[in-house]
Design an enzyme around this catalytic site. Structure first.
Site, PDB file in Angstrom:
ATOM      1  N   ASP A   9      13.812  -3.977   1.019  1.00 55.14           N
ATOM      2  CA  ASP A   9      14.438  -2.686   1.318  1.00 55.14           C
ATOM      3  C   ASP A   9      15.673  -2.482   0.452  1.00 55.14           C
ATOM      4  O   ASP A   9      16.630  -3.252   0.539  1.00 55.14           O
ATOM      5  CB  ASP A   9      14.810  -2.626   2.800  1.00 55.14           C
ATOM      6  CG  ASP A   9      13.592  -2.844   3.685  1.00 55.14           C
ATOM      7  OD1 ASP A   9      12.567  -2.178   3.444  1.00 55.14           O
ATOM      8  OD2 ASP A   9      13.666  -3.707   4.582  1.00 55.14           O
ATOM      9  N   LEU A  10      15.663  -1.453  -0.362  1.00 56.29           N
ATOM     10  CA  LEU A  10      16.711  -1.199  -1.343  1.00 56.29           C
ATOM     11  C   LEU A  10      18.104  -1.189  -0.708  1.00 56.29           C
ATOM     12  O   LEU A  10      18.369  -0.396   0.200  1.00 56.29           O
ATOM     13  CB  LEU A  10      16.445   0.149  -2.034  1.00 56.29           C
ATOM     14  CG  LEU A  10      17.406   0.524  -3.156  1.00 56.29           C
ATOM     15  CD1 LEU A  10      17.263  -0.426  -4.336  1.00 56.29           C
ATOM     16  CD2 LEU A  10      17.185   1.962  -3.593  1.00 56.29           C
ATOM     17  N   ASP A  11      19.000  -2.063  -1.196  1.00 54.65           N
ATOM     18  CA  ASP A  11      20.401  -2.105  -0.768  1.00 54.65           C
ATOM     19  C   ASP A  11      20.565  -2.429   0.710  1.00 54.65           C
ATOM     20  O   ASP A  11      21.595  -2.108   1.308  1.00 54.65           O
ATOM     21  CB  ASP A  11      21.111  -0.771  -1.089  1.00 54.65           C
ATOM     22  CG  ASP A  11      21.099  -0.465  -2.580  1.00 54.65           C
ATOM     23  OD1 ASP A  11      20.989  -1.406  -3.383  1.00 54.65           O
ATOM     24  OD2 ASP A  11      21.175   0.718  -2.943  1.00 54.65           O
ATOM     25  N   GLN A  12      19.560  -3.054   1.313  1.00 56.90           N
ATOM     26  CA  GLN A  12      19.614  -3.351   2.746  1.00 56.90           C
ATOM     27  C   GLN A  12      19.712  -4.843   3.024  1.00 56.90           C
ATOM     28  O   GLN A  12      19.765  -5.246   4.186  1.00 56.90           O
ATOM     29  CB  GLN A  12      18.360  -2.802   3.445  1.00 56.90           C
ATOM     30  CG  GLN A  12      18.160  -1.312   3.299  1.00 56.90           C
ATOM     31  CD  GLN A  12      19.226  -0.497   3.987  1.00 56.90           C
ATOM     32  OE1 GLN A  12      19.795  -0.936   4.973  1.00 56.90           O
ATOM     33  NE2 GLN A  12      19.542   0.663   3.449  1.00 56.90           N
ATOM     34  N   GLY A  53      21.681   3.460  -2.916  1.00 56.82           N
ATOM     35  CA  GLY A  53      20.860   4.069  -3.961  1.00 56.82           C
ATOM     36  C   GLY A  53      21.626   4.401  -5.219  1.00 56.82           C
ATOM     37  O   GLY A  53      22.687   3.834  -5.487  1.00 56.82           O
TER      38      GLY A  53
END
Lengths: 301, 301, 301, 301
Positions: free
Chosen positions: B243-246, B218
């Site tokens: 999915d953020l940064d996943q 994040g």
């Protein structure tokens, strides 16, 4: 065209791992080699577990391939695979190959002198199951490490290096080694190896030099590094040739130092690099990941 | 089973390089795949320049292979090779493949915001001939870098990101991109990408995150790193998913920091790592060296 | 004993940063030096922001200290501090010192030839506010980078290097440089610098050599590295002396390479190391973090 | 304000090294602290061998200083120096200090479980004279390493960890430790340490966690790393607090991995990083190079 003997007295721990062989092929590149190898292996129902291939020039360069494969009833079928490869690869190709059942680990002798850090690193990794070798013996021109080595359950032989004439010592080395080892590791062995010994022992010899070659060839590299004021020091694992510190390099690494590090500090920090560089080189050699080519190495790590 | 179009308006500099294609194959492992591929290529007189193979489990795992080969009259013969591979690999194998003429570089759009370090690194490497891509455009929600980008001879489009509703901006992005690019790079683009956009644009999107994922997901990773007191900071290039940064990680690296480094220092040192990590990821993707597999990547670097 | 002039036309961005000075002291070690320096600074109400001290031998070795301090009304009080230090440190100590108001960045000339990677790295970092220098000019024996340099708002002077006789070119260099710069950076400048020039220009000269010194001195280090088969390549930033590639080393770094890297690959990967090593060396020199001592450097990074 | 007892039964090897003391000062920053310290030391004829100073904010931040000094007749004069510092630094300064004669090495207990790699690394380094500590005992909840430890001449105590209730085991730990050790090292000790134990034992506890914190907190970090598909794995040495894996970080490092590394490979490669990271952290703590500040550390390495 060598099949490593299947040393049945050194069985692998698991059935599955025992079923793996490595095949190293190198020689003059030309179209069709990969296919020929895959075709021979396919004929025996082999499954290719891992394949690395490299050509130093697509137009008439040198070809290198390392293949790991598994096959049911490996030890029984290996001679047939060897014969089939001989027949196929000698047919119009200028290629060498080596085929090895990995359930028979390579046998190694370790030479050491007084300092124990490289020697212990190898013994300890071997005990942890990280080095797929059989350590046949440790030979040293000093007795300092004898108890420790024997504590690992490994034979230790003390061969004093005597005076400037190494003939007697090297003769004793040859008596101990011949027929018993597949390669030799010089783990900070502080004696010059003669050209005659290299020729007669006729197995690969890996040395760890305590500098980032070709910088600081010869004796006292840490003192020379301090004198020159370098900001990184290193270590180099290489195959031994007649020319001191000039053999094919297998692995190198460095560590950062500062103006505040004394010569003693450099030796300590360097010792850590020596340990890890030598351990990687020995592991890669043991797993048939290093192919010599002139004064270079191809490493499929 | 895609043949990248031979973009004849982007010829390679040398005849020899133009003659190289890459073939990526992945799917369910079983004996005989390597042989089948080599056999098809052999039938067309192809010379295998480089071959990397990996199986995540020899017993029924997933198979991955990257092959670079050269063949006379490549662009003429490529459709036939494609058909032959389709026929051979679909015959009893559960495999996907992609075949690409490397003389047609992949077309990329770079998204940026205010900071220029990652953007400039890519533009500059491209100008030096180090990135085998065609940079179709730069899109930014700010105008700060417009002059610099155009100075490299590359189109710059300003698309303000507006308020919380990104619908209009993303619609504009899609109009600019569709049909024009093969992948997208987010070079420190400070806007969230919607799941709808990812689906509609339908090309891989590479992002650079300014931390060593999964640490510091994040916003504000450098501030978080300072707060936690870590001794290394890092950067991560990954494919963008919902999915953020996943998403699947392509490349990561770190740099050493100390207690004395302020949050500003971390940002500066981190910027250097971001630049090199992103450049490597973009290069590998451009050269078909990265294969996605679930949330992982296989990287034949 | 030099006070850098307060270049009032180059104000710092913030009042607080403007109030910082650096003090470098070196010479024969003996008890009491730290106390004497602290006592003088204390008398002027200075606050020590950062202090690094090193002695190469506690018993009669060489003493090195870098002190950053802030003091109200710095530029007004600096001459008095200088006088007080002169008086105190010359009283029984064999010491040199340099005092500098950091609000006056050092002025630098960058020499380049055809390749732009090191030059651009410095220009970028300077534009982002990461290099606390004033770039007075770029001098090149080629015109390739002229437009790019001027795009950064920096003067570019083309001085052809002519034939083997460098006298005319070096005379032109001296005309451009004298009085205008505090140090020189050779950013892959491919001409030998004469001993006469080094003496006459009388400011420090930093060079980037594209190898891990002392390995591969002289021309063509990447070709030599390929020939020797090393597994890491590097770069070295050092002060220029009369002896080619023999000057005091400021910073070094390496990157891992493999057998598969061609000479072109080595040059590309090496270029990245050259950029970062040179940038660090220039930054440290700019911030008075590097003290020369014979053929060594003390670096308080 | 502690003077470490001069353990006369542990003399240093050389007269000169015995004469060195370390002084750690930290607290509220303000002008004059460096001068005050230097002035007190100067009064006793001390020679400052090394001085590191750091302030986290020149305007009213926190001050940290590590000073190594030599003085004739150190052990006799140390109480007087302590008293002089107490008097000077308590006079208007809000500062803590610790003064230690380095000829009395810190006494440490090492806790281990089944795996031996971190434990052996510390024992080896200690035997080679690289770790300036006195290893008082090894405590383990298993007996696997007993013979090896005793082979180094170090007491080994087996304290089974019992069931979920650790009260009895921790009571036994306290009986063994209290009065006997200056700090504790958890060398891959696989038991949770209770908050009560941390409070009662009242000495610093250093743990090695087998991940790059804050990534992969808790159990099974290598499995988590494999699952997430990271390209580097790491290890973290930190002080133990009540909160699992949340204490102040002393040192971290990483090693590169690839898609081809299995979970077993990660554990092996990670073990090497764990060994070196823990060894550095223990060495720095032993040499008074680590100052805790809230949940951070200042490391003068």
């Amino acid at each position: 065209m060598t099949i490593a003997q299947t040393v049945t007295s050194v069985p692998s721990d698991s059935g599955r791992e025992a079923a793996v062989a490595t095949l190293i092929v190198d020689g003059q590149d030309r179209p069709g080699i990969v296919e020929s190898i895959a075709s021979v292996l396919g004929r025996f129902g082999a499954n290719i577990v891992s394949l690395d291939q490299y050509s130093d020039d697509p137009d008439g360069g040198q070809f290198f391939q390392r293949t790991e494969f598994s096959v049911p009833g490996l030890s029984a079928v290996l001679p047939d695979i060897d014969e089939a490869l001989s027949s196929r690869l000698s047919d119009g190709f200028d290629l060498r190959f080596t085929l090895r059942d990995t359930s028979a680990p390579k046998r190694v002798a370790i030479f050491a002198s007084k300092s124990d850090h490289c020697l212990l690193e190898l013994l300890w990794r071997h005990r942890r199951g990280e080095l797929p070798v059989s350590i046949a013996m440790v030979i040293s021109n000093h007795t300092d490490t004898a108890d420790e080595v024997r504590g690992f359950g490994i034979p230790f032989f003390h061969v004093p290096s005597g005076g400037p004439d190494k003939t007697a010592a090297e003769a004793e080395h040859l008596r101990l080694l011949q027929g018993n080892v597949d390669f030799i590791v010089l783990a900070r062995y502080m004696q010059i190896i003669s050209a005659e010994f290299i020729e007669q022992v006729d197995v690969p010899i890996i040395n760890i030099h305590h500098s980032f070659l070709p910088a600081f060839v010869g004796a006292g590299p840490y003192a020379k590094a301090k004198e020159r004021g370098v900001k990184l020091i290193g270590a180099t694992a290489h195959y031994v040739t007649e020319d001191l510190d000039q053999g094919p390099i297998i692995e190198q690494d460095v560590v950062r130092v500062t103006h505040a590090d004394t010569a003693v500090d450099l030796r300590r920090r360097g010792a850590d690099v020596e340990r890890s560089v030598l351990a990687r080189a020995v592991q890669w050699h043991s797993e048939d990941r290093v192919i010599r080519h002139g004064n270079h190495t191809v490493v499929f790590a």
